[in-house]
Motif scaffolding. Structure first.
Motif, PDB file in Angstrom:
ATOM      1  N   GLY A 143       0.951  -1.000   0.144  1.00 13.86           N
ATOM      2  CA  GLY A 143      -0.071  -0.018  -0.017  1.00 13.86           C
ATOM      3  C   GLY A 143       0.926   1.204   0.014  1.00 13.86           C
ATOM      4  O   GLY A 143       0.457   2.318  -0.689  1.00 13.86           O
ATOM      5  N   ARG A 177       2.201   1.792  -3.568  1.00 15.63           N
ATOM      6  CA  ARG A 177       1.139   2.274  -4.388  1.00 15.63           C
ATOM      7  C   ARG A 177       0.724   3.929  -4.159  1.00 15.63           C
ATOM      8  O   ARG A 177       0.971   4.618  -5.033  1.00 15.63           O
ATOM      9  N   ILE A 178       0.851   4.242  -2.834  1.00 17.30           N
ATOM     10  CA  ILE A 178       0.669   5.601  -2.579  1.00 17.30           C
ATOM     11  C   ILE A 178       1.844   6.510  -2.919  1.00 17.30           C
ATOM     12  O   ILE A 178       1.586   7.677  -3.469  1.00 17.30           O
ATOM     13  N   SER A 222      -7.606   8.815  -7.012  1.00 18.27           N
ATOM     14  CA  SER A 222      -7.098   7.538  -6.901  1.00 18.27           C
ATOM     15  C   SER A 222      -6.160   7.726  -5.629  1.00 18.27           C
ATOM     16  O   SER A 222      -6.188   6.832  -4.782  1.00 18.27           O
ATOM     17  N   LEU A 223      -5.331   8.558  -5.342  1.00  8.45           N
ATOM     18  CA  LEU A 223      -4.616   8.810  -4.264  1.00  8.45           C
ATOM     19  C   LEU A 223      -5.411   8.793  -3.224  1.00  8.45           C
ATOM     20  O   LEU A 223      -4.958   8.148  -2.155  1.00  8.45           O
ATOM     21  N   LYS A 227      -8.174   7.704  -2.518  1.00  5.89           N
ATOM     22  CA  LYS A 227      -9.065   6.205  -2.357  1.00  5.89           C
ATOM     23  C   LYS A 227      -7.934   5.328  -1.723  1.00  5.89           C
ATOM     24  O   LYS A 227      -8.134   4.587  -0.776  1.00  5.89           O
ATOM     25  N   ALA A 228      -6.674   5.342  -2.117  1.00  7.27           N
ATOM     26  CA  ALA A 228      -5.434   4.442  -1.800  1.00  7.27           C
ATOM     27  C   ALA A 228      -5.411   4.865  -0.339  1.00  7.27           C
ATOM     28  O   ALA A 228      -5.182   3.975   0.576  1.00  7.27           O
ATOM     29  N   ASP A 257      -8.244   3.509   1.791  1.00  4.98           N
ATOM     30  CA  ASP A 257      -8.167   2.076   1.960  1.00  4.98           C
ATOM     31  C   ASP A 257      -6.924   1.737   2.832  1.00  4.98           C
ATOM     32  O   ASP A 257      -6.933   0.554   3.687  1.00  4.98           O
ATOM     33  N   THR A 258      -5.684   2.252   2.532  1.00  6.58           N
ATOM     34  CA  THR A 258      -4.782   1.897   3.541  1.00  6.58           C
ATOM     35  C   THR A 258      -4.965   2.228   4.860  1.00  6.58           C
ATOM     36  O   THR A 258      -4.678   1.554   5.892  1.00  6.58           O
TER      37      THR A 258
END
Length: 264
Positions: free
Chosen positions: A126, A129-130, A172-173, A175-176, A179-180
């Motif tokens: 995670g 991805r961020i 997208s950032l 949401k990531a 979620d993380t």
């Protein structure tokens, strides 16, 4: 000139093919070669022999002038197209720079409450991805004065596409990160629940083992017993936060130590 005769009408010279058919000229629909032949034929038939060399020179000069004007017109048109393409490219580049600055500010706001070090320990995938979504934007192309029209148009399109993608990257950032963060909270809550459960279980054993033992501070037994009951209540609450459970586990452990130290 004889009445009714067209000096530009199609004609044929000795040993030459007929003039090209209509429509076989240049991009403007003009066949300069055929026109020159017609003019030359007309001049040959209507100019005295003594004046023909001068007339031929004038005709050649006129054709050269027409050809030069045509070349200049084409060059000017190409230059204007390149200037327009360069202006469009620089406009797209300036827009990209503005959008990139706005993106960087948005990233700072999204990442501000996030502990990246803790995230890397808890969720390396995670965190990667961020980090990738929050990376500093790099120009997708360049606008150089020496570039051709097609290259400038391609560069402008690349800048426009990159500018349009910033909003999606921020979404997208966000949401990531959400979620993380939720995943990290679940992990932290699970660890805190386990620690509280172990602390409460250990305290029960201590209460059972020291039953009837005289204490220098008798109320410590009741205090520890109440904390164990609080722990059972919190463990049954699935919405309890990790911080609350960690705090209660620490209180249970300290009360147990105080109780043991109070034994005579």
């Amino acid at each position: 000139m004889e009445h009714g005769e067209d000096p530009f009408a199609p004609m044929t010279f000795h040993g030459e093919d007929p003039a090209p058919a209509d429509g076989a000229g240049d991009a403007d629909g003009v066949d300069w070669r055929a026109a020159g032949r017609r003019m030359g034929g007309w001049l040959s038939r209507h100019t005295p022999s003594a004046r023909r060399p001068m007339t031929a020179l004038i005709a050649v000069s006129a054709c050269c002038m027409l050809l030069g004007l045509t070349v200049l017109t084409v060059q000017r048109s190409a230059g204007e197209k390149r200037d327009q393409a360069y202006a469009a490219c620089t406009t797209a580049r300036d827009r990209w720079q503005d959008e990139a600055s706005r993106f960087s500010r948005s990233v700072e706001g999204v990442l501000d409450p996030l502990d990246m070090d803790a995230l890397r320990d808890a969720d390396p995938a995670g965190a990667e991805r961020i980090t990738r979504l929050a990376a500093e934007p790099r120009p997708p192309a360049s606008c150089e004065g020496t570039m051709g029209v097609k290259d400038l148009e391609t560069a402008a399109s690349s800048f426009d596409d990159a500018s349009d993608s910033f909003d999606d990257r921020v979404s997208s950032l966000r949401k990531a990160v959400a979620d993380t963060s939720a995943s990290m909270e679940d992990t932290a809550r699970a660890k805190a629940r386990e620690s509280l459960s172990e602390a409460a279980s250990q305290a029960r054993e201590t209460l059972s083992r020291t039953a009837g033992v005289q204490l220098r501070v008798p109320y410590l037994r009741d205090r520890l017993s109440r904390l164990v009951d609080d722990a059972d209540t919190m463990l049954a609450d699935h919405e309890a936060s990790a911080d609350d459970m960690d705090r209660l586990a620490s209180n249970v452990a300290h009360s147990e130590e105080w109780l043991l130290d109070s034994i005579r």
